[in-house]
Write an enzyme that holds these catalytic residues in place. Sequence first.
Site, short mmCIF file in Angstrom:
data_model
loop_
_atom_site.label_atom_id
_atom_site.label_comp_id
_atom_site.label_asym_id
_atom_site.label_seq_id
_atom_site.Cartn_x
_atom_site.Cartn_y
_atom_site.Cartn_z
N ASP A 192 0.83 -1.21 0.00
CA ASP A 192 0.00 0.00 0.00
C ASP A 192 0.87 1.26 0.00
O ASP A 192 0.69 2.14 -0.83
CB ASP A 192 -0.94 0.00 1.21
CG ASP A 192 -1.87 -1.20 1.19
OD1 ASP A 192 -2.27 -1.60 0.09
OD2 ASP A 192 -2.17 -1.75 2.26
N HIS A 204 5.54 20.95 6.34
CA HIS A 204 4.25 21.26 5.71
C HIS A 204 3.44 19.97 5.60
O HIS A 204 3.94 18.89 5.91
CB HIS A 204 4.44 21.91 4.33
CG HIS A 204 5.09 21.02 3.33
ND1 HIS A 204 6.44 20.79 3.30
CD2 HIS A 204 4.58 20.30 2.29
CE1 HIS A 204 6.74 19.98 2.31
NE2 HIS A 204 5.62 19.65 1.68
N ASP A 234 15.69 21.66 -1.21
CA ASP A 234 14.77 20.94 -2.09
C ASP A 234 15.31 20.87 -3.52
O ASP A 234 15.58 21.90 -4.14
CB ASP A 234 13.43 21.71 -2.03
CG ASP A 234 12.39 21.24 -3.03
OD1 ASP A 234 12.58 20.18 -3.65
OD2 ASP A 234 11.37 21.95 -3.17
N HIS A 290 -1.61 24.18 -14.61
CA HIS A 290 -0.83 23.66 -13.48
C HIS A 290 0.54 24.32 -13.46
O HIS A 290 1.15 24.54 -14.50
CB HIS A 290 -0.64 22.14 -13.60
CG HIS A 290 0.24 21.57 -12.51
ND1 HIS A 290 -0.15 21.59 -11.19
CD2 HIS A 290 1.47 21.02 -12.54
CE1 HIS A 290 0.81 21.05 -10.45
NE2 HIS A 290 1.81 20.71 -11.25
N HIS A 308 7.44 23.62 -6.61
CA HIS A 308 8.88 23.59 -6.30
C HIS A 308 9.63 24.57 -7.19
O HIS A 308 9.33 24.71 -8.38
CB HIS A 308 9.44 22.18 -6.51
CG HIS A 308 8.76 21.14 -5.68
ND1 HIS A 308 9.20 20.75 -4.44
CD2 HIS A 308 7.63 20.41 -5.92
CE1 HIS A 308 8.40 19.83 -3.95
NE2 HIS A 308 7.44 19.60 -4.83
N HIS A 361 15.67 15.80 -1.14
CA HIS A 361 14.34 15.78 -1.75
C HIS A 361 14.44 15.66 -3.26
O HIS A 361 14.11 16.58 -4.00
CB HIS A 361 13.60 17.08 -1.37
CG HIS A 361 12.08 16.95 -1.50
ND1 HIS A 361 11.46 16.78 -2.73
CD2 HIS A 361 11.09 16.98 -0.59
CE1 HIS A 361 10.16 16.71 -2.54
NE2 HIS A 361 9.91 16.82 -1.25
#
Length: 558
Positions: free
Chosen positions: A51, A74, A196, A367, A371, A393
Amino acid sequence: MSKKNIDKLSIIALGGVGEIGKNMYVVQYANDIVVIDCGLKFPEEDMLGIDIVIPDITYLSENRDKVRGIIITHGHEDHIGGLPYVLKHLNVPVYGTKLTLGLIETKLKEANLLGETKRILINSESELKLGALTATFFKTNHSIPDSVGVCVETPEGNVVHTGDFKFDQTPVNGQYADLHSMAAIGRKGVLALLSDSTNAERPGYTGSEKSVGIQIEEVFRRAKQRVIIATFASNIHRIQQVVDACVATRRKLTVIGRSMVNVVGIASELGYLHIPDGMLIEPEEVNKLAADRVAILSTGSQGEPMSALTRMARSTHRKVDILPGDTVIIAATPIPGNERYVGRTVDELMRIGAHVIYGPGSVTGVHVSGHGSQEELKLMLNIMKPKYFIPIHGEYRMLRQHGLLAESVGIPKEDIFIVDNGETVEVQDGVARKGSKVPSGNILIDGLGVGDVGNIVLRDRKLLSQDGILVVVVTLSKQDGAILSGPDIISRGFVYVRESEGLLDEANRIVTSTLNRLMNENVNEWASLKTHVKDALGRFLYEQTRRRPMILPIIMEV
């Protein structure tokens, strides 16, 4: 020898490097550990039946008395999704902003952990004393409100974790990235920056979320019938823009998909989402209103097989069908690996006769990423001016590219550490080096089982899915080892029995002769009998079919 020479600072990634998802980073000085984020990732294609996947927290469990808390940057799943599993083994305080804690509390409630988990509200002005470590925060822009970066002050210097960020100069909610706080941290001096890397391969700047709102409203105005829009449930800015487009075009809105319903409820309650009274309708009411007066907000932007959009595309949703002439907006970029699912959903929607708007943001305008692209990553590096840089990340190529960006703004190559999960960067007396590895990896969640499915079980599942299973049942006499009944051969997923009687009869004969030979040689250990049966049968079946089914001998004695 002074204490400073003995104690050292360790920075460890337990998840989130070399992959997208399951973010978890550790800052440790002497006997104090602060954990930043606790995420999940979704299973890869070869993880059959799994899962979700969470980080291995063996290192934290072994040092549980040193862990001062988990700070969450976040509320996205790849940063909070592991909490219900991790907190069962590591009951420590969780620190988060208002919306982030709201989303976490829903998860903890489902896991019956709400009562026993200490939750502490923070904001960008907070200062946390966590043993020898102090954490302060700064506001960032991302695709979910209330996102923050973290500055951990240690005796060796400041370690900054950016969280997920971009620099949006026109944010939908007016929450600007706090450049002043970032600059102040940079002026004080940053020992190590963890930043990031998601869009490190993308040149230029990431577009503003506000530009998406203009495009969505334009699509709503042009649509002659219903508008169905699928996006990430956690992208509250995007949801607000859908609501605003409904207001502008006088449409009612219904929300479909469990996670979307949950997030809309929490965000509205906490004041992050503003929906006019009377706008929301139940899914059952959709067909009662004129088609050009309705919009549907749905999950399924990644083409997930059980999501609301996919079920609507296949006409298997209990309450809503998509009709020819409806407009469907997929307002998200596919996560790597999901492109096929999204393509399949788009195909099915187009077969129905829907007008589908999808694809990269630059093409459709519906969209933009949450980032920062290359220029924003450079800006963060130039604001913070770190002595050492650790890209986080992202998959390895993204980390590598982020490292090259850091070199381009003047950080020496030897001061950039590209790490794998479990690798440690140690800093002692201001000097950083790679340290020893700690346990890390994937813990697989299957149903209620946490970590009970490992590589061997996955290997068996793969084998079963490829060549099926053959069960051989034999009953032997306890006295003389003679075969009393069987062998009975049961085939599942290997061959169709009615068309393969000759093959199975021969397999039966091979099992019988193998067992008789072993009995004559006085071999009567069960393990040995099973191994010989598997080997003989496996060889025969491979010669005949070029397949290797799982062979399961069951030997009984009476």
